[in-house]
Design a protein around this motif. Structure first.
Motif, PDB file in Angstrom:
ATOM      1  N   ASP A  62       0.859  -1.192   0.000  1.00 52.74           N
ATOM      2  CA  ASP A  62       0.000   0.000   0.000  1.00 52.74           C
ATOM      3  C   ASP A  62       0.896   1.243   0.000  1.00 52.74           C
ATOM      4  O   ASP A  62       1.027   1.938   1.014  1.00 52.74           O
ATOM      5  CB  ASP A  62      -0.909  -0.019   1.239  1.00 52.74           C
ATOM      6  CG  ASP A  62      -1.864   1.162   1.267  1.00 52.74           C
ATOM      7  OD1 ASP A  62      -1.935   1.894   0.260  1.00 52.74           O
ATOM      8  OD2 ASP A  62      -2.511   1.360   2.310  1.00 52.74           O
ATOM      9  N   LEU A  63       1.523   1.503  -1.151  1.00 51.82           N
ATOM     10  CA  LEU A  63       2.515   2.576  -1.227  1.00 51.82           C
ATOM     11  C   LEU A  63       1.923   3.934  -0.865  1.00 51.82           C
ATOM     12  O   LEU A  63       2.613   4.811  -0.328  1.00 51.82           O
ATOM     13  CB  LEU A  63       3.134   2.617  -2.633  1.00 51.82           C
ATOM     14  CG  LEU A  63       3.948   1.368  -3.027  1.00 51.82           C
ATOM     15  CD1 LEU A  63       4.524   1.501  -4.427  1.00 51.82           C
ATOM     16  CD2 LEU A  63       5.071   1.099  -2.017  1.00 51.82           C
ATOM     17  N   ALA A  64       0.618   4.105  -1.130  1.00 50.03           N
ATOM     18  CA  ALA A  64      -0.008   5.396  -0.839  1.00 50.03           C
ATOM     19  C   ALA A  64      -0.042   5.682   0.653  1.00 50.03           C
ATOM     20  O   ALA A  64      -0.156   6.833   1.082  1.00 50.03           O
ATOM     21  CB  ALA A  64      -1.428   5.419  -1.417  1.00 50.03           C
ATOM     22  N   SER A  65       0.065   4.634   1.460  1.00 51.90           N
ATOM     23  CA  SER A  65      -0.030   4.817   2.915  1.00 51.90           C
ATOM     24  C   SER A  65       1.303   5.237   3.536  1.00 51.90           C
ATOM     25  O   SER A  65       1.369   5.551   4.725  1.00 51.90           O
ATOM     26  CB  SER A  65      -0.483   3.505   3.572  1.00 51.90           C
ATOM     27  OG  SER A  65       0.591   2.558   3.534  1.00 51.90           O
ATOM     28  N   LEU A  66       2.363   5.239   2.747  1.00 46.91           N
ATOM     29  CA  LEU A  66       3.692   5.423   3.322  1.00 46.91           C
ATOM     30  C   LEU A  66       3.996   6.878   3.657  1.00 46.91           C
ATOM     31  O   LEU A  66       3.625   7.790   2.920  1.00 46.91           O
ATOM     32  CB  LEU A  66       4.762   4.910   2.345  1.00 46.91           C
ATOM     33  CG  LEU A  66       4.656   3.447   1.914  1.00 46.91           C
ATOM     34  CD1 LEU A  66       5.823   3.084   1.009  1.00 46.91           C
ATOM     35  CD2 LEU A  66       4.619   2.529   3.124  1.00 46.91           C
TER      36      LEU A  66
END
Ligand SMILES: Cc1cc2nc3c(=O)[nH]c(=O)nc-3n(C[C@H](O)[C@H](O)[C@H](O)COP(=O)(O)O)c2cc1C
Length: 216
Positions: A62-66
């Motif tokens: 979930d790259l957007a959560s990083l």
């Protein structure tokens, strides 16, 4: 064919690990005039100590959560791992500090292992590639010495290189580098000179291993 070279000494002037590794590299170079060396000076340009935890807890699915810090840590882990995967031969020069693994070396290994390609349970993409580990110690730790068994670094490094990553490893151990620096060790000058000569000889031999000149 590219060589990956890592130096973990926290100094340049007077560094024995660099001097021994230079012999390995020069021997490798004889058969690889036009080939590239990828260098990491982790003692002088350390991996940030916070990178490992940021990478460990980053959700790669979930790259957007990083967070920005997590993205930077993953990017650095990717870069370090790419450097290894792109190399066909490896040279690591790591001094003994405080009887244990250099903190800079541990931080580098830990971050690489967060990358799924070189994680503990990965399929050993580096398996069988030739590698040389140069270990230097200020004191002496051989059988019967007062400090026998006090080097807690070398066996761990071998575990990672040989058993986790599957490298075809040769080791040069150079001891008593503090002889000539610490007057309390002056009585060992002769044996220290012999040890240095032997480690330089072995460095040349292992350089040929890296160059692919030796069969095994
Ligand atoms: C902070 C520090 C801690 C050290 N701890 C140890 C040690 O535990 N055992 C040892 O044999 N030498 C120790 N040494 C000596 C180094 O291993 C030795 O000087 C070595 O040659 C350093 O590598 P270099 O010459 O490539 O810089 C230590 C040196 C420093 C600066």
């Amino acid at each position: 064919m590219s060589l990956f070279r890592l130096d973990a000494s926290i100094r340049t002037d007077g560094s024995t690990s660099r001097a021994i590794a230079d012999i390995v590299e020069e021997t490798w170079r004889e058969g690889h005039r036009d080939d590239q060396v990828i260098r990491r000076h982790i003692g002088l340009e350390p991996i940030p100590a916070t990178a490992w935890a940021n990478a460990v807890f980053a959700n790669r699915g979930d790259l957007a959560s990083l967070s920005r810090e997590q993205r930077e840590a993953l990017d650095l882990a990717t870069t370090l791992t790419d450097e290894l995967l792109e190399s066909e031969a490896f040279l690591f020069a790591v001094p003994l500090y405080n009887f244990g693994v250099s903190q800079h070396f541990k931080a580098w290994v830990d971050l690489v292992i967060t990358d799924p390609r070189l994680a503990n349970n990965a399929g050993q993409p580096l398996k069988g590639r030739p590698a040389v580990l140069v270990v230097v110690r200020g004191g002496a730790y051989g059988p019967g010495t007062p400090r026998e068994g006090w080097d807690h670094a070398a066996s761990w490094m071998r575990r990672i290189f040989e058993d986790v990553w599957g490298l075809d490893l040769r080791v040069v151990e150079s001891e008593f580098t503090l002889v000539g620096v610490n007057p309390a060790l002056d009585q060992f000058k002769e044996i220290a000179a012999e040890m240095r000569a032997e480690s330089e000889r072995l460095a040349g031999e292992h350089g040929r291993h890296l160059a692919g000149a030796l069969t095994h």
